[in-house]
Design an enzyme around this catalytic site. Structure first.
Site, PDB file in Angstrom:
ATOM      1  N   ALA A  14       0.923  -1.358  -0.094  1.00 38.68           N
ATOM      2  CA  ALA A  14      -0.075  -0.127   0.090  1.00 38.68           C
ATOM      3  C   ALA A  14       0.877   1.296   0.060  1.00 38.68           C
ATOM      4  O   ALA A  14       2.020   1.102   0.485  1.00 38.68           O
ATOM      5  CB  ALA A  14      -0.801  -0.021   1.163  1.00 38.68           C
ATOM      6  N   ASP A  15       0.407   2.481  -0.437  1.00 36.96           N
ATOM      7  CA  ASP A  15       0.997   3.746  -0.686  1.00 36.96           C
ATOM      8  C   ASP A  15       0.010   4.629  -0.495  1.00 36.96           C
ATOM      9  O   ASP A  15      -1.092   4.617  -1.354  1.00 36.96           O
ATOM     10  CB  ASP A  15       1.941   3.755  -1.741  1.00 36.96           C
ATOM     11  CG  ASP A  15       2.892   4.894  -1.744  1.00 36.96           C
ATOM     12  OD1 ASP A  15       3.711   4.834  -0.869  1.00 36.96           O
ATOM     13  OD2 ASP A  15       2.367   5.941  -2.180  1.00 36.96           O
ATOM     14  N   THR A  16       0.156   5.663   0.001  1.00 35.97           N
ATOM     15  CA  THR A  16      -0.822   6.886   0.446  1.00 35.97           C
ATOM     16  C   THR A  16      -0.308   8.433   0.231  1.00 35.97           C
ATOM     17  O   THR A  16       0.906   8.346   0.546  1.00 35.97           O
ATOM     18  CB  THR A  16      -1.458   6.990   1.699  1.00 35.97           C
ATOM     19  OG1 THR A  16      -2.133   5.518   2.134  1.00 35.97           O
ATOM     20  CG2 THR A  16      -2.491   7.903   1.962  1.00 35.97           C
ATOM     21  N   GLY A  55      -3.275   3.599  -2.969  1.00 34.69           N
ATOM     22  CA  GLY A  55      -3.106   2.427  -3.681  1.00 34.69           C
ATOM     23  C   GLY A  55      -2.925   1.231  -2.955  1.00 34.69           C
ATOM     24  O   GLY A  55      -2.251   1.161  -2.196  1.00 34.69           O
TER      25      GLY A  55
END
Length: 218
Positions: free
Chosen positions: A94-96, A131
């Protein structure tokens, strides 16, 4: 089946625990490389890089030269069949990021940078993108990949310079995209949100579960 979270974020760990998943943290340590500019594509690309780095690390551990990672039972099965025993697992990457005025805000590089970020966000509405990449490796067959993103709009009340400095003094902002955590002290400045709250915290666990439940067997 084992579940691996390719993130060191304590907030993502809490969210996965909240929905009852048992997992291990395996940090990817990947050198992030972005080839796109749209925030939704950026977070998808980075989440995929993190998940794939963990997949590569796990497959290396299963290689013939990594016998120390294999149980006695698995070694005996290998000896009898002449084939490697595959473990079934799911990797979550995950990435924010925060996006405002077409600019992507990641984590601040320092207090001055955090002050600037909060000044951009104060009194306005911005978007938070997370994502997520799911890599499911069955015992047999090819690994399946799903990548998606969620977007949530967040509106801030106006913040004076004194209020921004007071928030900075809490130390709550330095490891967060956009220099704020919606679930902490900064909640006093949040006017409203449109979309998934958990997405702003760092992981849209509702969407994640729906995407992964065919593999979870629940």
């Amino acid at each position: 089946m084992k579940i691996y979270l390719a993130s060191a974020s304590p907030r993502r760990r809490e969210l996965l625990e909240q929905i009852g998943l048992k997992f291990e943290v395996k940090i990817s340590n990947v050198a992030e490389h972005v080839t796109v500019s749209e925030p939704e594509r950026v977070v998808e690309e980075l989440s995929a890089q993190k998940a794939r780095a963990v997949l590569e690390a796990l497959e290396q551990e299963e290689s013939p030269g990594a016998e120390g990672e294999v149980s006695e039972h698995e070694r005996s099965v290998r000896a009898e069949s002449g084939t490697a025993v595959r473990e079934e697992y799911l990797i979550i990457g995950a990435d924010t990021v925060v996006a405002v005025d077409g600019s992507i805000l990641g984590k601040p590089s320092g207090e001055k940078h955090a002050f600037e970020m909060l000044g951009w966000l104060a009194g306005r509405t911005h978007r938070v993108y997370t994502g997520v990449t799911l890599l499911y490796r069955p015992k047999e067959g090819k690994t399946i990949c799903k990548t998606f993103h969620e977007m949530t709009e967040v509106s801030f009340y106006p913040m004076s310079e004194e209020e921004i400095r007071r928030y900075l003094s809490t130390g709550d902002c330095m490891d967060k995209a956009g220099a704020y955590g919606i679930q902490g002290f900064c909640a006093r400045y949040i006017k409203g949100i449109q979309g998934d709250y958990n997405n702003v915290v760092g992981l849209p666990v509702g969407r994640l579960y729906q995407e992964a439940k065919e593999w979870l067997g629940e």
